[in-house]
Design a protein around this motif. Structure first.
Motif, PDB file in Angstrom:
ATOM      1  N   HIS A 153      14.795  31.566  67.759  1.00  0.00           N
ATOM      2  CA  HIS A 153      14.249  30.748  68.844  1.00  0.00           C
ATOM      3  C   HIS A 153      12.998  30.060  68.324  1.00  0.00           C
ATOM      4  CE1 HIS A 153      13.183  29.390  72.832  1.00  0.00           C
ATOM      5  NE2 HIS A 153      11.966  29.894  72.671  1.00  0.00           N
ATOM      6  N   ASN A 154      12.755  28.828  68.783  1.00  0.00           N
ATOM      7  CA  ASN A 154      11.594  28.080  68.329  1.00  0.00           C
ATOM      8  C   ASN A 154      10.834  27.501  69.528  1.00  0.00           C
ATOM      9  OD1 ASN A 154      10.278  26.901  65.783  1.00  0.00           O
ATOM     10  ND2 ASN A 154      10.446  25.118  67.107  1.00  0.00           N
ATOM     11  N   ASP A 155       9.497  27.646  69.498  1.00  0.00           N
ATOM     12  CA  ASP A 155       8.632  27.091  70.542  1.00  0.00           C
ATOM     13  C   ASP A 155       7.648  26.106  69.919  1.00  0.00           C
ATOM     14  OD1 ASP A 155       9.546  28.204  72.877  1.00  0.00           O
ATOM     15  OD2 ASP A 155       8.302  30.002  72.698  1.00  0.00           O
ATOM     16  N   GLN A 156       7.350  25.025  70.659  1.00  0.00           N
ATOM     17  CA  GLN A 156       6.359  24.059  70.209  1.00  0.00           C
ATOM     18  C   GLN A 156       5.409  23.707  71.347  1.00  0.00           C
ATOM     19  OE1 GLN A 156       8.504  20.688  68.571  1.00  0.00           O
ATOM     20  NE2 GLN A 156       8.241  21.475  66.486  1.00  0.00           N
ATOM     21  N   GLU A 157       4.126  23.628  71.005  1.00  0.00           N
ATOM     22  CA  GLU A 157       3.121  23.160  71.955  1.00  0.00           C
ATOM     23  C   GLU A 157       2.303  22.063  71.277  1.00  0.00           C
ATOM     24  OE1 GLU A 157       0.671  26.136  73.665  1.00  0.00           O
ATOM     25  OE2 GLU A 157       2.327  27.519  74.065  1.00  0.00           O
ATOM     26  N   ASP A 216       3.495  25.410  66.259  1.00  0.00           N
ATOM     27  CA  ASP A 216       4.912  25.741  66.111  1.00  0.00           C
ATOM     28  C   ASP A 216       5.067  27.246  65.915  1.00  0.00           C
ATOM     29  OD1 ASP A 216       7.543  26.128  64.472  1.00  0.00           O
ATOM     30  OD2 ASP A 216       7.688  24.096  65.256  1.00  0.00           O
ATOM     31  N   THR A 217       5.922  27.868  66.708  1.00  0.00           N
ATOM     32  CA  THR A 217       6.206  29.298  66.554  1.00  0.00           C
ATOM     33  C   THR A 217       7.709  29.504  66.525  1.00  0.00           C
ATOM     34  OG1 THR A 217       4.218  29.855  67.830  1.00  0.00           O
ATOM     35  CG2 THR A 217       5.805  31.615  67.440  1.00  0.00           C
ATOM     36  N   SER A 218       8.196  30.059  65.423  1.00  0.00           N
ATOM     37  CA  SER A 218       9.619  30.364  65.321  1.00  0.00           C
ATOM     38  C   SER A 218       9.797  31.877  65.358  1.00  0.00           C
ATOM     39  CB  SER A 218      10.213  29.800  64.027  1.00  0.00           C
ATOM     40  OG  SER A 218       9.601  30.386  62.892  1.00  0.00           O
ATOM     41  N   SER A 249       7.825  36.600  63.739  1.00  0.00           N
ATOM     42  CA  SER A 249       7.436  35.258  64.142  1.00  0.00           C
ATOM     43  C   SER A 249       6.726  34.577  62.980  1.00  0.00           C
ATOM     44  CB  SER A 249       6.504  35.285  65.361  1.00  0.00           C
ATOM     45  OG  SER A 249       5.226  35.776  65.005  1.00  0.00           O
TER      46      SER A 249
END
Length: 224
Positions: A28-32, A51-53, A69
């Motif tokens: 899963h990948n999150d971006q702010e 970026d956090t994967s 992570s």
């Protein structure tokens, strides 16, 4: 995700202590985005991204999972202009990275971990040996492990509160080494592992991380 997806290199399973290639079971990948005002467009525009994967791995030996992570912020780069990435193990819960721990002490700790689910008595002895090696490395004074840990506490090499827990290390280590038919509850062993890890972090990891963060802060300040 398919069964043919694996970690690019082996890493240590903190459940069973084996170093092995792990199967990737989920990603899963999150971006702010961070915004700044652009006068030409007269509005806020993105200038950097956090970026956090997340990757969930399954150990082929014990079948338990590890969640990792990788965090990055492209507004912060190293001296070569590369975005800095920070890797963390989110589960099972741990503290810090063993890369700053001297190889012999790191090897003793990892060897103890490998015996956790095989022989808890040997694991307790291995953890005690890890702390004995740390005390030797830090030139602790005293005839027993307990007194050596208290000496490190008195010298502020480890936190004062940890010398209270040192009683547990002494008693468990003595029981493991000298008593027949002794058995340790897995929860006690897990607590013993966490306690040992906290000491390793405090003595070796945290000071190096503080230096690294300060150096990076100073570098970014010069480049600003």
């Amino acid at each position: 995700m398919t069964n043919t997806d694996y970690s690019p290199k082996p890493f240590l399973c903190l459940h069973c202590g084996n170093e092995t290639i792990m199967q990737i079971v989920a990603k899963h990948n999150d971006q702010e985005f961070e915004y700044t005002f652009h006068p030409e467009y007269n509005e806020e525009v993105p200038w950097a991204v956090y970026d956090t994967s997340y990757t969930l791995y399954k150990c082929p030996v014990c079948s338990k999972v590890t969640l990792k992570s990788i965090e990055s912020f492209d507004g912060i780069k190293d001296h070569k202009g590369r975005v800095i990435e920070t890797e963390n193990i989110l589960y099972p819960i741990q503290t810090g990275d063993l890369k700053y721990v001297p190889e012999r002490i790191k090897g003793a700790f990892e060897s103890a971990l490998k015996t956790k689910n095989v022989d808890r008595v040997m694991c307790a002895i291995g953890l005690r040996r890890t702390l004995e090696m740390l005390c030797y490395d830090q030139k602790a004074e005293g005839k027993t492990l307990y007194k050596k840990l208290v000496d490190l506490s008195d010298k502020a090499i480890i936190p004062k509160v940890l010398d209270k827990v040192s009683h547990l290390i002494r008693d468990l280590g003595n029981a493991a080494a000298h008593e027949e038919n002794v058995e340790f509850d897995i929860h006690i062993i897990n607590d013993l592992i966490r306690f040992t890890r906290i000491i390793l972090d405090y003595v070796y990891v945290i000071p190096k991380e503080l230096i690294r963060i300060q150096e990076q802060f100073d570098l970014n300040k010069k480049e600003a």
